[in-house]
Design a protein around this motif. Structure first.
Motif, short mmCIF file in Angstrom:
data_model
loop_
_atom_site.label_atom_id
_atom_site.label_comp_id
_atom_site.label_asym_id
_atom_site.label_seq_id
_atom_site.Cartn_x
_atom_site.Cartn_y
_atom_site.Cartn_z
N VAL A 270 -12.28 1.88 -2.78
CA VAL A 270 -10.83 1.26 -2.59
C VAL A 270 -10.14 1.81 -4.09
O VAL A 270 -9.12 2.39 -4.26
N VAL A 271 -11.05 1.56 -5.09
CA VAL A 271 -10.66 1.87 -6.44
C VAL A 271 -10.63 3.56 -6.38
O VAL A 271 -9.63 4.09 -7.18
N LYS A 272 -11.57 4.15 -5.97
CA LYS A 272 -11.43 5.79 -5.85
C LYS A 272 -10.40 6.22 -5.36
O LYS A 272 -9.81 7.12 -5.72
N LEU A 273 -9.84 5.53 -4.17
CA LEU A 273 -8.50 5.93 -3.20
C LEU A 273 -7.52 5.97 -4.38
O LEU A 273 -6.61 6.93 -4.43
N ALA A 274 -7.14 4.70 -5.05
CA ALA A 274 -6.34 4.68 -5.89
C ALA A 274 -6.26 5.59 -7.07
O ALA A 274 -5.17 6.22 -7.60
N ALA A 275 -7.48 5.79 -7.83
CA ALA A 275 -7.51 7.06 -8.77
C ALA A 275 -7.14 8.16 -8.27
O ALA A 275 -6.64 9.05 -9.03
N GLN A 276 -7.61 8.71 -6.98
CA GLN A 276 -7.31 9.84 -6.49
C GLN A 276 -5.84 10.23 -6.40
O GLN A 276 -5.16 11.17 -6.64
N ALA A 277 -5.22 9.13 -5.95
CA ALA A 277 -3.65 9.17 -5.91
C ALA A 277 -2.95 9.31 -7.24
O ALA A 277 -2.04 10.36 -7.30
N MET A 278 -3.53 8.62 -8.12
CA MET A 278 -2.83 8.79 -9.67
C MET A 278 -3.11 10.22 -10.06
O MET A 278 -2.31 10.65 -10.76
N ILE A 373 7.36 6.96 -4.68
CA ILE A 373 6.45 7.88 -4.99
C ILE A 373 5.57 8.16 -3.98
O ILE A 373 4.72 7.18 -3.32
N THR A 374 5.43 9.24 -3.39
CA THR A 374 4.84 9.68 -2.06
C THR A 374 3.46 9.31 -2.06
O THR A 374 2.86 8.73 -1.00
N GLU A 375 2.90 9.50 -3.07
CA GLU A 375 1.21 9.43 -3.16
C GLU A 375 0.85 7.95 -2.89
O GLU A 375 -0.23 7.47 -2.42
N ILE A 376 1.68 7.21 -3.81
CA ILE A 376 1.36 5.71 -3.79
C ILE A 376 1.69 5.15 -2.49
O ILE A 376 0.82 4.23 -1.92
N ALA A 377 2.63 5.37 -1.99
CA ALA A 377 3.23 5.28 -0.65
C ALA A 377 2.04 5.32 0.50
O ALA A 377 1.71 4.48 1.24
N ARG A 378 1.51 6.57 0.42
CA ARG A 378 0.35 6.86 1.22
C ARG A 378 -0.84 5.98 1.24
O ARG A 378 -1.50 5.69 2.14
N LEU A 379 -1.14 5.72 -0.11
CA LEU A 379 -2.17 4.76 -0.52
C LEU A 379 -1.86 3.19 0.02
O LEU A 379 -2.84 2.50 0.74
N GLY A 380 -0.82 3.24 -0.25
CA GLY A 380 -0.35 1.52 0.55
C GLY A 380 -0.40 1.49 2.00
O GLY A 380 -0.88 0.63 2.65
N ARG A 381 -0.10 2.48 2.75
CA ARG A 381 -0.25 2.71 4.06
C ARG A 381 -1.60 2.71 4.64
O ARG A 381 -2.07 1.93 5.70
N THR A 382 -2.52 3.35 3.78
CA THR A 382 -4.04 3.28 4.05
C THR A 382 -4.52 1.97 4.06
O THR A 382 -5.24 1.24 4.71
N LEU A 383 -4.25 1.22 2.93
CA LEU A 383 -4.58 -0.17 2.69
C LEU A 383 -4.07 -0.96 3.67
O LEU A 383 -4.78 -2.04 3.97
N ARG A 384 -2.84 -0.88 4.08
CA ARG A 384 -2.22 -1.53 5.01
C ARG A 384 -3.14 -1.75 6.19
O ARG A 384 -3.19 -2.48 7.30
N GLN A 385 -3.40 -0.32 6.69
CA GLN A 385 -4.39 -0.04 7.86
C GLN A 385 -5.72 -0.89 7.97
O GLN A 385 -6.27 -0.99 8.98
#
Length: 445
Positions: A270-278, A373-385
């Motif tokens: 999970v933290v890795k996904l957030a780091a990749q988006a950043m 921000i597109t990348e953060i929104a994509r991360l949010g959709r992933t975590l919501r799924q």
């Protein structure tokens, strides 16, 4: 004074030596000679005389003499050979189908083997605890690789077939690892990837002693589901928590086969996904502002490592560099916002109580998907799924896949030590042994 064949000067070579028998440590045989030459120790043994009847008809059989069998034993400072004077008999009953037969000493060697029984236990202990290889042990014994492996492998197969080793698993982890890093080898050497199942159950002190339960070819949900189906109903009902990486195939397998278990998304990933988006945002802003990828003097490139640190761990100097570089290289504050989101994801796992961490995680799920921000929104959709799986961490006492990653490290280590594997079955058995997946009896510990 000792001589080459007997214990004392003048003693016949065939006289047994009690002190040599104690040193040799093999039950059921007597030492009748010891000699050493050419860097090798040879110990001649035989069994005590006994009246022998035919195994088929029971008629007392006369002796047909002996034959010599050379066996390889556990080495000391030099390789050791056991020269066994094996007794032979002939059945005198003309109507008996058995003509001749030889004595067997199971504590010494198998019926047609050339390696003593205790070498098997010694080799397994060396493989398990001393990071040895079959090739290295075979060189110590002065035998071929296959000569040693063909007696060790059946013992490992018997241990791997013991279903009792799956008892008591309350937390189950799953992860994939690469067997062949070169794609062209897949067609000739089997699958490129394996799926590993790991026992992550905590002990009474709350510690996890991870152990590999099994390896199956492929990285698919079907491979994982099939393995779960092959286990007993008692095993499946005993698993209360199942950790996994964000891979939908494994999640579907858990949903279908372990519906009662709580699935937990691994915190590291999970933290890795957030780091990749950043990082994606930082590189995009870098290209938009300077027109090239990061270079040594560029503001955003200078803080690429600082951005990955927890905010509470930054020194004053790092804070100063962070603020200065963001001010000069992030005109739209996109990197700053991405960094704040990343820190928020990290803070959920660093919260004082699980309830506080869950509250932060729920806020992340609720807010990130609507970020401009597109990348953060994509991360949010992933975590919501993955919401339920993501929040499962905070209701299971912090269950995670860290032990599974540790097992992967052990696998990688032993694969390098062995210089790779060609046979997937041998690979599975060796990794089950070194990663604790087999219940070893006392003679193998």
């Amino acid at each position: 004074m000792p001589n080459a064949t007997g214990c004392a000067a003048g003693a016949p070579a065939s006289d047994p030596c009690p002190r040599c028998e104690v040193l040799l440590g093999l039950d059921g045989v007597q030492v009748v000679g010891v000699e050493r030459d050419d860097g090798r120790l040879r110990v001649t043994v035989q069994t005590p005389w006994t009246l022998m009847g035919c195994p088929d008809c029971g008629v007392v059989a006369p002796s047909r003499g002996r034959r010599t069998r050379v066996l390889h034993d556990v080495p000391g400072t030099v390789p050791v050979e056991i020269v066994w004077r094996q007794r032979r008999w002939a059945c005198p009953d003309a109507g008996c189908p058995r003509r001749t037969f030889s004595e067997q000493v199971p504590t010494l060697v198998t019926a047609r083997g050339s390696i003593t029984t205790r070498v098997i236990s010694w080799a397994i202990r060396q493989l398990r605890a001393e990071h040895a290889t079959i090739g290295g042990l075979a060189r110590q014994l002065r035998v071929a690789w296959w000569t040693l492996w063909r007696v060790v492998k059946p013992r490992l197969e018997d241990l791997a077939a013991d279903e009792s080793r799956f008892a008591g698993v309350g937390t189950l982890g799953v992860d994939e690892h690469v067997w062949h890093h070169t794609p062209h080898k897949t067609s000739t050497k089997g699958p490129a990837m394996f799926t590993g199942m790991v026992d992550l159950t905590r002990d009474q002190d709350g510690r996890v002693h991870a152990r590999l339960l099994d390896l199956v070819p492929g990285r698919t949900g079907k491979a994982y589901a099939t393995w779960l189906t092959d286990r007993t109903a008692a095993f499946r009902s005993g698993v209360k928590v199942a950790t996994l990486d964000p891979y939908r195939g494994y999640a579907n397998a858990l949903r279908d086969e372990l519906s009662e278990a709580v699935p937990v998304l691994d915190a590291f990933h999970v933290v890795k996904l957030a780091a990749q988006a950043m990082d994606e945002i930082r590189r995009r802003v870098q290209q938009a502002t300077l027109g090239h990828r990061g270079r040594a003097g560029d503001p955003l490139y200078r803080i690429r490592n600082i951005l990955h640190r927890a905010a509470g761990e930054l020194t004053e100097r790092q804070w100063a560099r962070l603020l200065d570089c963001l001010e000069r290289g992030d005109p739209g504050d996109e990197v700053l916002l991405a960094w704040q989101c990343y820190q928020q994801v990290r803070s959920a796992y660093a919260a004082v109580t699980p309830a506080a961490g869950r509250a932060i995680a729920e806020h992340v799920v609720a807010s990130f998907a609507s970020c401009p921000i597109t990348e953060i929104a994509r991360l949010g959709r992933t975590l919501r799924q993955w919401k339920n799986t993501y929040l499962g961490y905070f209701t299971t006492g912090g269950a995670n896949n860290g032990g599974t990653e540790a097992i992967n490290g052990i696998i990688e280590l032993h694969r390098r030590i062995a210089r790779g594997y060609r046979n997937p079955d041998n690979y599975r058995l060796r990794m089950l042994l070194v990663a604790g997946g087999l219940l070893l009896p006392p003679d193998l510990r």
